[in-house]
Design an enzyme around this catalytic site. Sequence first.
Site, mmCIF file in Angstrom:
data_model
loop_
_atom_site.group_PDB
_atom_site.id
_atom_site.type_symbol
_atom_site.label_atom_id
_atom_site.label_comp_id
_atom_site.label_asym_id
_atom_site.label_seq_id
_atom_site.Cartn_x
_atom_site.Cartn_y
_atom_site.Cartn_z
ATOM 1 N N LYS A 1 0.800 -1.227 0.000
ATOM 2 C CA LYS A 1 0.000 0.000 0.000
ATOM 3 C C LYS A 1 0.833 1.277 0.000
ATOM 4 O O LYS A 1 0.433 2.298 -0.535
ATOM 5 C CB LYS A 1 -0.968 0.000 1.186
ATOM 6 C CG LYS A 1 -2.160 -0.926 0.971
ATOM 7 C CD LYS A 1 -3.269 -0.643 1.969
ATOM 8 C CE LYS A 1 -4.504 -1.460 1.657
ATOM 9 N NZ LYS A 1 -4.340 -2.882 2.029
ATOM 10 N N GLU B 1 -9.808 7.263 4.069
ATOM 11 C CA GLU B 1 -10.685 6.375 4.822
ATOM 12 C C GLU B 1 -10.008 5.029 4.877
ATOM 13 O O GLU B 1 -9.153 4.703 4.047
ATOM 14 C CB GLU B 1 -12.064 6.254 4.158
ATOM 15 C CG GLU B 1 -12.188 5.142 3.138
ATOM 16 C CD GLU B 1 -11.463 5.425 1.844
ATOM 17 O OE1 GLU B 1 -11.482 6.595 1.416
ATOM 18 O OE2 GLU B 1 -10.865 4.486 1.272
ATOM 19 N N SER C 1 1.478 -9.796 -1.241
ATOM 20 C CA SER C 1 1.204 -8.372 -1.072
ATOM 21 C C SER C 1 1.594 -7.820 0.293
ATOM 22 O O SER C 1 1.820 -6.622 0.433
ATOM 23 C CB SER C 1 -0.287 -8.095 -1.327
ATOM 24 O OG SER C 1 -1.093 -8.937 -0.535
HETATM 25 C C1 LIG Z 1 -5.127 -3.872 1.678
HETATM 26 C C2 LIG Z 1 -4.433 -5.112 1.323
HETATM 27 C C3 LIG Z 1 -4.868 -5.914 0.249
HETATM 28 C C4 LIG Z 1 -6.099 -5.608 -0.535
HETATM 29 O O1 LIG Z 1 -6.082 -4.418 -1.238
HETATM 30 P P1 LIG Z 1 -5.933 -4.372 -2.822
HETATM 31 O O2 LIG Z 1 -6.264 -2.980 -3.169
HETATM 32 O O3 LIG Z 1 -6.904 -5.369 -3.390
HETATM 33 O O4 LIG Z 1 -4.541 -4.750 -3.135
HETATM 34 C C5 LIG Z 1 -4.131 -7.041 -0.063
HETATM 35 N N1 LIG Z 1 -3.030 -7.394 0.647
HETATM 36 C C6 LIG Z 1 -2.595 -6.659 1.687
HETATM 37 C C7 LIG Z 1 -1.390 -7.111 2.421
HETATM 38 C C8 LIG Z 1 -3.275 -5.505 2.066
HETATM 39 O O5 LIG Z 1 -2.849 -4.779 3.102
#
Ligand SMILES: *Cc1c(COP(=O)(O)O)cnc(C)c1O
Length: 394
Positions: free
Chosen positions: A84, A106, A373
Amino acid sequence: MNTHYGRFGGQYVAETLMAPLKELEAAYESAGNDPAFRREFEEILRDYVGRESPITYARRLSDHLGGARIILKREDLNHTGAHKVNNTVGQALLARRMGKRRLIAETGAGMHGVATATVAALFGMPCEVYMGAIDVERQSPNVERMKMLGAKVHAVTEGSATLKDAMNEALRDWVTNCDDTFYVIGTVAGPAPYPQMVRDFQSVIGVEARRQCLEKYGRLPDQAIACVGGGSNAMGLFAGFIDDPSVRLVGVEAGGKGLASGEHAASINGGRIGVLHGSKTMLLQTADGNVIDTYSVSAGLDYPGVGPEHCHLHDTGRAEYSVINDDEAVAAFDALCRFEGIIPALESSHALAEAIKRAPSLPKDALLLVNLSGRGDKDMENVMRYKAGAKKAD
Ligand SMILES: *Cc1c(COP(=O)(O)O)cnc(C)c1O
């Protein structure tokens, strides 16, 4: 600039927001044409976020499954532990360029709130975060983090006191204060130009991963797999491969307790077209169009809509969207811990679970690239609670 994606996207906002959106669009276009902006963005990603993030061959896990090789793109190694921050760095830079001194956001699970509070501290900007009162209670460690970083957290008690209500409050703040305030959106959703902007800032994931795959394996992956909440980490990964027709793009939605249970967050697989957060999208809604609160074991996938470009990629068939349920995600979480010594975020565990399903029936030279992610330290308690509940149900 892309404002529509087939049937999806657009700017479904109050008339008072059209001027600030136009101003943002113009500023983003001018920043995109300015090499100095790009240079500063890349410098912060390198020196502060710690990019580039490596790709890691999950050798023991792949051997155990006995099929395709699973390769992980390690967004979990970024500062703040997830993808993020790539986006919040970009938007904070743009805010400063536009002369806005205050950041608002938000947040649902609190991860985007933390990523925004982080860059606000880095840039010395005041930051206010809207969060549903129920989420404030459920996600107290992230609330503490935001406060520690100097942000002010507003608990929103309107409606069901969750993410969609926080989004409405943030939009309301922006209408009132758009002269000096920049609204930082955390995923590839919201009115244009946000979906394009967030995709561009996150595309560093796919661009790096493509180059790294070519360097290390001499070829592109066969499939690029990512979890989809709002869709920013997936869109960032897909952006690197979208012009490579040989690479299958796979988005993974959160199936929660199963699509049939109604308790899930699978907007593409289980939703209908509607308007949310200023954009036309696939949306979890009741028969009369009320937004349904989502459910998933992973709080970060709890977004009732999904980015408009994903909806379009689904329409055209360029990307496919599957569903992974809570139990499969938790099993994948365990597998990565035990086989590779990596504790993944529960969100990312959904993408990993899809790869674990696909790998055994594929040849040994196939490459599955999974976007990891985020890291899972934040999910420890949640996983333990989930397992205790599952044991009780047995
Ligand atoms: C917020 C988050 C997501 C989901 O958000 P996307 O906008 O779909 O990427 C996925 N993985 C992690 C680790 C997150 O913090």
